[in-house]
Design a protein around this motif. Structure first.
Motif, PDB file in Angstrom:
ATOM      1  N   SER A   1      14.632 -11.020   8.905  1.00  0.00           N
ATOM      2  CA  SER A   1      13.332 -10.913   8.240  1.00  0.00           C
ATOM      3  C   SER A   1      13.292  -9.686   7.352  1.00  0.00           C
ATOM      4  O   SER A   1      13.552  -8.579   7.803  1.00  0.00           O
ATOM      5  N   PHE A   2      12.978  -9.895   6.087  1.00  0.00           N
ATOM      6  CA  PHE A   2      12.780  -8.800   5.147  1.00  0.00           C
ATOM      7  C   PHE A   2      11.362  -8.912   4.611  1.00  0.00           C
ATOM      8  O   PHE A   2      11.007  -9.919   4.017  1.00  0.00           O
ATOM      9  N   GLN A   3      10.553  -7.898   4.841  1.00  0.00           N
ATOM     10  CA  GLN A   3       9.148  -7.964   4.482  1.00  0.00           C
ATOM     11  C   GLN A   3       8.723  -6.719   3.706  1.00  0.00           C
ATOM     12  O   GLN A   3       8.241  -5.754   4.291  1.00  0.00           O
ATOM     13  N   PRO A   4       8.914  -6.723   2.400  1.00  0.00           N
ATOM     14  CA  PRO A   4       8.471  -5.584   1.598  1.00  0.00           C
ATOM     15  C   PRO A   4       6.975  -5.367   1.759  1.00  0.00           C
ATOM     16  O   PRO A   4       6.205  -6.315   1.816  1.00  0.00           O
ATOM     17  N   GLY A   5       6.574  -4.114   1.824  1.00  0.00           N
ATOM     18  CA  GLY A   5       5.159  -3.796   1.993  1.00  0.00           C
ATOM     19  C   GLY A   5       4.711  -4.003   3.419  1.00  0.00           C
ATOM     20  O   GLY A   5       5.465  -4.414   4.285  1.00  0.00           O
ATOM     21  N   TYR A   6       3.479  -3.692   3.668  1.00  0.00           N
ATOM     22  CA  TYR A   6       2.883  -3.868   4.988  1.00  0.00           C
ATOM     23  C   TYR A   6       1.521  -4.538   4.826  1.00  0.00           C
ATOM     24  O   TYR A   6       0.763  -4.209   3.909  1.00  0.00           O
ATOM     25  N   HIS A   7       1.201  -5.443   5.719  1.00  0.00           N
ATOM     26  CA  HIS A   7      -0.176  -5.910   5.824  1.00  0.00           C
ATOM     27  C   HIS A   7      -0.958  -4.824   6.546  1.00  0.00           C
ATOM     28  O   HIS A   7      -0.585  -4.422   7.649  1.00  0.00           O
ATOM     29  N   THR A   8      -2.013  -4.338   5.962  1.00  0.00           N
ATOM     30  CA  THR A   8      -2.823  -3.314   6.618  1.00  0.00           C
ATOM     31  C   THR A   8      -4.291  -3.704   6.595  1.00  0.00           C
ATOM     32  O   THR A   8      -4.769  -4.310   5.642  1.00  0.00           O
ATOM     33  N   ARG A   9      -4.977  -3.359   7.675  1.00  0.00           N
ATOM     34  CA  ARG A   9      -6.417  -3.552   7.760  1.00  0.00           C
ATOM     35  C   ARG A   9      -7.044  -2.220   8.134  1.00  0.00           C
ATOM     36  O   ARG A   9      -6.563  -1.532   9.040  1.00  0.00           O
ATOM     37  N   ASP A  10      -8.105  -1.866   7.472  1.00  0.00           N
ATOM     38  CA  ASP A  10      -8.719  -0.560   7.685  1.00  0.00           C
ATOM     39  C   ASP A  10      -9.018  -0.293   9.151  1.00  0.00           C
ATOM     40  O   ASP A  10      -8.832   0.818   9.649  1.00  0.00           O
ATOM     41  N   ARG A  11      -9.464  -1.316   9.859  1.00  0.00           N
ATOM     42  CA  ARG A  11      -9.866  -1.097  11.246  1.00  0.00           C
ATOM     43  C   ARG A  11      -8.684  -0.796  12.167  1.00  0.00           C
ATOM     44  O   ARG A  11      -8.871  -0.316  13.290  1.00  0.00           O
ATOM     45  N   ASP A  12      -7.483  -1.097  11.699  1.00  0.00           N
ATOM     46  CA  ASP A  12      -6.292  -0.838  12.512  1.00  0.00           C
ATOM     47  C   ASP A  12      -5.675   0.535  12.238  1.00  0.00           C
ATOM     48  O   ASP A  12      -4.738   0.932  12.934  1.00  0.00           O
ATOM     49  N   LEU A  13      -6.177   1.234  11.222  1.00  0.00           N
ATOM     50  CA  LEU A  13      -5.544   2.482  10.790  1.00  0.00           C
ATOM     51  C   LEU A  13      -6.361   3.705  11.172  1.00  0.00           C
ATOM     52  O   LEU A  13      -7.590   3.681  11.161  1.00  0.00           O
TER      53      LEU A  13
ATOM     54  N   GLU B   1      13.348  -1.487   1.326  1.00  0.00           N
ATOM     55  CA  GLU B   1      12.762  -2.826   1.202  1.00  0.00           C
ATOM     56  C   GLU B   1      11.829  -2.914   0.000  1.00  0.00           C
ATOM     57  O   GLU B   1      11.793  -3.915  -0.711  1.00  0.00           O
ATOM     58  N   CYS B   2      11.057  -1.833  -0.193  1.00  0.00           N
ATOM     59  CA  CYS B   2      10.082  -1.820  -1.291  1.00  0.00           C
ATOM     60  C   CYS B   2      10.668  -1.223  -2.564  1.00  0.00           C
ATOM     61  O   CYS B   2       9.961  -1.044  -3.553  1.00  0.00           O
ATOM     62  N   GLN B   3      11.962  -0.886  -2.518  1.00  0.00           N
ATOM     63  CA  GLN B   3      12.702  -0.364  -3.667  1.00  0.00           C
ATOM     64  C   GLN B   3      12.047   0.875  -4.279  1.00  0.00           C
ATOM     65  O   GLN B   3      11.888   0.981  -5.494  1.00  0.00           O
TER      66      GLN B   3
END
Length: 225
Positions: free
Chosen positions: A32-44, A119-121
């Motif tokens: 699995s190669f996944q550039p970037g991250y899924h982010t949600r404000d409530r998780d950070l 991954e995100c170069q």
């Protein structure tokens, strides 16, 4: 190579968090190669939010007021360094490095900040990390090193930088693929040519061919052909 693009537009997520899940079933574990991250404000936490958007002043303030620690992790084991690298915020990366953050912590897939930068170069982030002692030979949950990621992204510049900092050109992941074999398997011609010039072990190719032949024979026997 089959590519699955997934863009999530849930409220509170960063627009830079589009992801790519790459790989296909070849009879071995899917990589699995996944550039970037899924982010949600409530998780950070505060420091994660500030790092993900490149707010250097806010990161400094959070650390000064001790609202969060330098190496605090979010719900997916990401540090501020992971998020800054994934989004290319080199000024935040430089600040965190100056504050002596831990360089080789892994996220939920044991990907280091260096792996995310690759991954995100994000070449500037990669350079900063390596210059400050990031280990290019740490492995993720599938045994991939940072060099495997550079090969998959087909970025010669990133790969060359890793090799200049003693990345292991013969490292094998859990599928027993060296960076060269990964390049061949994924048809990354430019990377294959580059790694051969860098004296990657071309004899490893014979091993891969023998392994594929052995697997094919086994499948035929199981089918009774």
């Amino acid at each position: 190579m089959k590519k699955i693009f997934g863009y999530r537009s849930e409220k509170g997520e960063s627009p830079l968090d589009s992801s790519i899940s790459l790989g296909r079933d070849r009879g071995h574990r899917r990589t699995s190669f996944q550039p970037g991250y899924h982010t949600r404000d409530r998780d950070l936490t505060k420091i994660h939010k500030a790092a993900s958007v490149g707010n250097v002043a806010k990161v400094q303030l959070v650390l000064l007021l001790r609202k969060n620690g330098l190496n605090d992790k979010d719900k997916k084991n990401r540090t501020a360094l992971h998020l800054a690298c994934a989004n290319g915020h080199s000024e935040v990366v430089a600040l965190l490095l100056e504050k002596k953050c831990q360089l080789n912590l892994g996220d939920s897939e044991n990907k280091t900040a260096l792996m995310k930068a690759i991954e995100c170069q994000e070449e500037e982030c990669e350079a900063l990390l390596l210059e400050h002692g990031a280990d290019p030979n740490v492995t993720d949950v599938n045994g991939n090193t940072a060099l495997h990621y550079a090969v998959f992204c087909q970025n010669v510049s990133l790969a060359a930088k890793l090799l200049s900092y003693n990345a292991n050109i013969e490292a094998r992941n859990e599928d027993d693929l060296t960076p060269l074999l990964l390049g061949i398997s994924e048809r990354k011609q430019q990377m294959v040519e580059f790694l051969v010039k860098k004296e990657a072990d071309i004899h490893a190719v014979d091993k891969m061919k023998r392994l594929k032949k052995k697997r094919s024979t086994k499948m035929l026997l199981m089918r009774g052909d």
